[in-house]
Motif scaffolding. Structure first.
Motif, PDB file in Angstrom:
ATOM      1  N   ALA A 182       0.826  -1.205   0.000  1.00  0.00           N
ATOM      2  CA  ALA A 182       0.000   0.000   0.000  1.00  0.00           C
ATOM      3  C   ALA A 182       0.862   1.258   0.000  1.00  0.00           C
ATOM      4  CB  ALA A 182      -0.936  -0.011   1.218  1.00  0.00           C
ATOM      5  N   VAL A 183       1.929   1.265   0.809  1.00  0.00           N
ATOM      6  CA  VAL A 183       2.837   2.417   0.842  1.00  0.00           C
ATOM      7  C   VAL A 183       3.547   2.576  -0.494  1.00  0.00           C
ATOM      8  CG1 VAL A 183       4.941   3.326   1.900  1.00  0.00           C
ATOM      9  CG2 VAL A 183       3.150   2.342   3.336  1.00  0.00           C
ATOM     10  N   LEU A 184       3.934   1.452  -1.105  1.00  0.00           N
ATOM     11  CA  LEU A 184       4.579   1.499  -2.415  1.00  0.00           C
ATOM     12  C   LEU A 184       3.654   2.101  -3.463  1.00  0.00           C
ATOM     13  CD1 LEU A 184       6.855   0.739  -4.410  1.00  0.00           C
ATOM     14  CD2 LEU A 184       5.784  -1.518  -4.593  1.00  0.00           C
ATOM     15  N   PHE A 185       2.398   1.676  -3.441  1.00  0.00           N
ATOM     16  CA  PHE A 185       1.435   2.234  -4.399  1.00  0.00           C
ATOM     17  C   PHE A 185       1.262   3.729  -4.195  1.00  0.00           C
ATOM     18  CE2 PHE A 185      -2.999   3.517  -5.179  1.00  0.00           C
ATOM     19  CZ  PHE A 185      -3.050   3.336  -6.550  1.00  0.00           C
ATOM     20  N   LEU A 186       1.135   4.141  -2.936  1.00  0.00           N
ATOM     21  CA  LEU A 186       0.955   5.564  -2.637  1.00  0.00           C
ATOM     22  C   LEU A 186       2.172   6.366  -3.074  1.00  0.00           C
ATOM     23  CD1 LEU A 186      -0.730   7.789  -1.322  1.00  0.00           C
ATOM     24  CD2 LEU A 186       0.344   7.224   0.862  1.00  0.00           C
ATOM     25  N   ALA A 187       3.377   5.837  -2.814  1.00  0.00           N
ATOM     26  CA  ALA A 187       4.599   6.547  -3.207  1.00  0.00           C
ATOM     27  C   ALA A 187       4.696   6.660  -4.724  1.00  0.00           C
ATOM     28  CB  ALA A 187       5.820   5.817  -2.649  1.00  0.00           C
ATOM     29  N   MET A 188       4.361   5.585  -5.447  1.00  0.00           N
ATOM     30  CA  MET A 188       4.404   5.626  -6.905  1.00  0.00           C
ATOM     31  C   MET A 188       3.382   6.615  -7.453  1.00  0.00           C
ATOM     32  SD  MET A 188       4.799   1.555  -7.764  1.00  0.00           S
ATOM     33  CE  MET A 188       4.411   1.845  -9.499  1.00  0.00           C
ATOM     34  N   TYR A 189       2.199   6.625  -6.845  1.00  0.00           N
ATOM     35  CA  TYR A 189       1.150   7.533  -7.319  1.00  0.00           C
ATOM     36  C   TYR A 189       1.543   8.997  -7.080  1.00  0.00           C
ATOM     37  CZ  TYR A 189      -3.511   9.327  -8.296  1.00  0.00           C
ATOM     38  OH  TYR A 189      -4.581  10.003  -8.836  1.00  0.00           O
ATOM     39  N   LEU A 190       2.088   9.259  -5.902  1.00  0.00           N
ATOM     40  CA  LEU A 190       2.520  10.630  -5.615  1.00  0.00           C
ATOM     41  C   LEU A 190       3.679  11.035  -6.520  1.00  0.00           C
ATOM     42  CD1 LEU A 190       2.356  10.668  -1.708  1.00  0.00           C
ATOM     43  CD2 LEU A 190       0.745  11.690  -3.329  1.00  0.00           C
ATOM     44  N   GLY A 191       4.570  10.088  -6.828  1.00  0.00           N
ATOM     45  CA  GLY A 191       5.650  10.375  -7.762  1.00  0.00           C
ATOM     46  C   GLY A 191       5.124  10.705  -9.150  1.00  0.00           C
ATOM     47  N   GLY A 192       4.081   9.959  -9.585  1.00  0.00           N
ATOM     48  CA  GLY A 192       3.458  10.251 -10.872  1.00  0.00           C
ATOM     49  C   GLY A 192       2.798  11.613 -10.883  1.00  0.00           C
ATOM     50  N   LEU A 193       2.148  11.974  -9.763  1.00  0.00           N
ATOM     51  CA  LEU A 193       1.529  13.293  -9.671  1.00  0.00           C
ATOM     52  C   LEU A 193       2.570  14.394  -9.798  1.00  0.00           C
ATOM     53  CD1 LEU A 193      -1.085  12.877  -6.770  1.00  0.00           C
ATOM     54  CD2 LEU A 193      -1.557  13.253  -9.198  1.00  0.00           C
ATOM     55  N   SER A 194       3.715  14.177  -9.148  1.00  0.00           N
ATOM     56  CA  SER A 194       4.758  15.193  -9.183  1.00  0.00           C
ATOM     57  C   SER A 194       5.370  15.341 -10.574  1.00  0.00           C
ATOM     58  CB  SER A 194       5.844  14.841  -8.161  1.00  0.00           C
ATOM     59  OG  SER A 194       6.921  15.733  -8.227  1.00  0.00           O
ATOM     60  N   ARG A 195       5.575  14.207 -11.242  1.00  0.00           N
ATOM     61  CA  ARG A 195       6.286  14.247 -12.523  1.00  0.00           C
ATOM     62  C   ARG A 195       5.367  14.614 -13.684  1.00  0.00           C
ATOM     63  NH1 ARG A 195      11.054  12.750 -14.673  1.00  0.00           N
ATOM     64  NH2 ARG A 195      11.112  11.923 -16.795  1.00  0.00           N
ATOM     65  N   TYR A 196       4.125  14.151 -13.658  1.00  0.00           N
ATOM     66  CA  TYR A 196       3.231  14.340 -14.808  1.00  0.00           C
ATOM     67  C   TYR A 196       2.032  15.213 -14.448  1.00  0.00           C
ATOM     68  CZ  TYR A 196       5.907  10.149 -15.876  1.00  0.00           C
ATOM     69  OH  TYR A 196       6.920   9.240 -16.051  1.00  0.00           O
ATOM     70  N   GLN A 197       2.271  16.182 -13.561  1.00  0.00           N
ATOM     71  CA  GLN A 197       1.177  17.054 -13.117  1.00  0.00           C
ATOM     72  C   GLN A 197       0.560  17.819 -14.272  1.00  0.00           C
ATOM     73  OE1 GLN A 197       2.432  19.805 -10.113  1.00  0.00           O
ATOM     74  NE2 GLN A 197       0.364  20.581  -9.703  1.00  0.00           N
ATOM     75  N   ASN A 198       1.370  18.230 -15.227  1.00  0.00           N
ATOM     76  CA  ASN A 198       0.877  19.026 -16.347  1.00  0.00           C
ATOM     77  C   ASN A 198       0.272  18.175 -17.468  1.00  0.00           C
ATOM     78  OD1 ASN A 198       1.821  21.361 -15.073  1.00  0.00           O
ATOM     79  ND2 ASN A 198       3.849  21.175 -16.014  1.00  0.00           N
ATOM     80  N   TYR A 199       0.276  16.854 -17.284  1.00  0.00           N
ATOM     81  CA  TYR A 199      -0.254  15.966 -18.314  1.00  0.00           C
ATOM     82  C   TYR A 199      -1.545  15.262 -17.885  1.00  0.00           C
ATOM     83  CZ  TYR A 199       4.362  16.602 -20.354  1.00  0.00           C
ATOM     84  OH  TYR A 199       5.511  17.141 -20.886  1.00  0.00           O
ATOM     85  N   GLY A 200      -2.137  15.758 -16.821  1.00  0.00           N
ATOM     86  CA  GLY A 200      -3.429  15.219 -16.389  1.00  0.00           C
ATOM     87  C   GLY A 200      -3.359  13.962 -15.557  1.00  0.00           C
ATOM     88  N   PHE A 201      -2.184  13.644 -14.992  1.00  0.00           N
ATOM     89  CA  PHE A 201      -2.058  12.410 -14.209  1.00  0.00           C
ATOM     90  C   PHE A 201      -2.933  12.450 -12.957  1.00  0.00           C
ATOM     91  CE2 PHE A 201      -0.118   9.431 -11.263  1.00  0.00           C
ATOM     92  CZ  PHE A 201       0.206   8.361 -12.075  1.00  0.00           C
ATOM     93  N   GLY A 202      -3.159  13.638 -12.434  1.00  0.00           N
ATOM     94  CA  GLY A 202      -3.923  13.756 -11.202  1.00  0.00           C
ATOM     95  C   GLY A 202      -5.433  13.723 -11.386  1.00  0.00           C
ATOM     96  N   GLU A 203      -5.911  13.606 -12.607  1.00  0.00           N
ATOM     97  CA  GLU A 203      -7.364  13.562 -12.835  1.00  0.00           C
ATOM     98  C   GLU A 203      -7.951  12.283 -12.259  1.00  0.00           C
ATOM     99  OE1 GLU A 203      -8.093  14.008 -16.961  1.00  0.00           O
ATOM    100  OE2 GLU A 203      -7.252  16.047 -17.069  1.00  0.00           O
ATOM    101  N   LEU A 204      -9.187  12.393 -11.789  1.00  0.00           N
ATOM    102  CA  LEU A 204      -9.861  11.251 -11.181  1.00  0.00           C
ATOM    103  C   LEU A 204      -9.976  10.088 -12.158  1.00  0.00           C
ATOM    104  CD1 LEU A 204     -11.469   9.894  -8.896  1.00  0.00           C
ATOM    105  CD2 LEU A 204     -13.513  11.062  -9.769  1.00  0.00           C
TER     106      LEU A 204
END
Length: 340
Positions: free
Chosen positions: A34-56
């Motif tokens: 679960a922590v690994l998934f959360l860390a990967m997701y937050l990393g994706g949000l940080s790296r691809y924020q301008n590409y819509g990664f954070g959309e629901l």
């Protein structure tokens, strides 16, 4: 009267340290996943924020794109918890796509009739493999490997070419959406989450679930306790066969076709998701919710590679292999700690 000095009490070597208690906690692998998934997701949000990664919808797509894998992995969880293995999962999924496409497209049968037929074939296949494993005392690896070749061969018996499905009922079901906040889920994703909920209840709140854990933890002790060992073993393979057939139906809706090469190697993806989710390969320990996180981690790896754009899809296999090695090491440390 002279004062007596009391020497400090030496710590009991049998008292486990904090690290020892942590390694002995059965929930540790699930928490790590679960922590690994959360860390990967937050990393994706940080790296691809301008590409819509954070959309629901990007998050919900993890369930849409991996619903069939989740169902297959849930079935594999039952088998692995009991101390077995099922290598026929991918072939059963591929056979179900061919079987469904052939009956709907070539024979003109309605989808409502084909669905129970496909599920019955999958459950029967799992039952037969479980029966052979228990009554003839053959290793599950050998029996399910035979099932792998059998169902893959049956795919080619039906047709050596891909069969596209143009039936309107299949198309409408595949395109159906369930609104959820600012996004949506497909029918396949809803079915997968329902299967997960049922599996969670069965494994943790029923006698059958306790028997699965008992047999996987120590088969000899379970036998001495009078648990129905044979019936439970056959049942878990029946569940796995049923889930594989259901995963095949969801995969058919996802791609709207049948092909003899569909789902090749997917049994390894299902096993990887179960292991990454924290279920011990030796059986007796694990949680079906961990399997969910294992599937989500594998799906998130694919999503990150797609957003990166410059990486080959083979990096998914490389990342999966690395994670498997790490989690198998964690399992080894846990089992070693429990024995000491």
């Amino acid at each position: 009267m002279s004062a007596t000095t009391q020497s400090p009490v030496a710590p009991d070597s049998r008292t486990p340290s904090k690290a020892g208690r942590l390694l002995g906690d059965r929930r540790l692998p699930v928490l790590v996943t679960a922590v690994l998934f959360l860390a990967m997701y937050l990393g994706g949000l940080s790296r691809y924020q301008n590409y819509g990664f954070g959309e629901l919808q990007v998050f919900l797509n993890l369930f849409i794109d991996n619903g069939y894998l989740l169902v297959a992995a849930v079935g594999a969880t039952f088998v692995i918890l009991s101390g077995g293995i099922d290598l026929s999962v991918g072939s059963m999924i591929g056979f179900t796509t061919m079987f469904t496409a052939w009956l709907v497209e070539r024979q003109g049968l309605p989808l409502a009739l084909v669905i129970p037929m496909a599920l019955a074939v999958g459950a029967l296949g799992g039952y037969v493999m479980g029966y052979v494993i228990h009554n003839f005392e053959i290793q599950p690896f050998i029996v399910t490997l035979a099932g792998l070749f059998l169902f893959r061969g049956l795919c080619l018996v039906i047709s050596k070419e891909s069969i596209s499905i143009s039936d309107s009922s299949v198309s409408s079901m595949a395109q159906a959406q369930v609104s959820l906040g600012g996004g949506f889920l497909s029918i396949g994703a809803i079915v997968a989450l329902a299967v997960l909920a049922v599996a969670f209840y069965v494994l943790h709140y029923t006698r059958f679930g306790r028997r699965v854990y008992a047999i996987g933890g120590n088969e000899q002790s379970a036998m001495l306790m009078g648990l129905p060992q044979g019936g439970t073993k056959i049942a878990v393979y029946t569940v796995s066969g049923f889930c594989s057939a259901l995963a095949g139906l969801l995969f058919t809706l996802y791609i709207q076709s049948g092909d003899p090469l569909h789902a090749t190697g997917m049994e390894l993806d299902a096993i990887a998701a179960v292991v990454i989710g924290g279920t011990l390969l030796t059986g007796g320990s694990g949680y079906v919710l961990g399997t969910l996180f294992g599937v989500l981690v594998l799906g998130l790896i694919k999503s990150i590679i797609q957003f990166e754009g410059t990486l080959s899809s083979w990096w998914t296999k490389i990342a999966t292999g690395v994670l498997l090695c790490v989690f198998i090491l964690v399992q080894r440390l846990m089992t070693t700690r429990r024995k000491t």
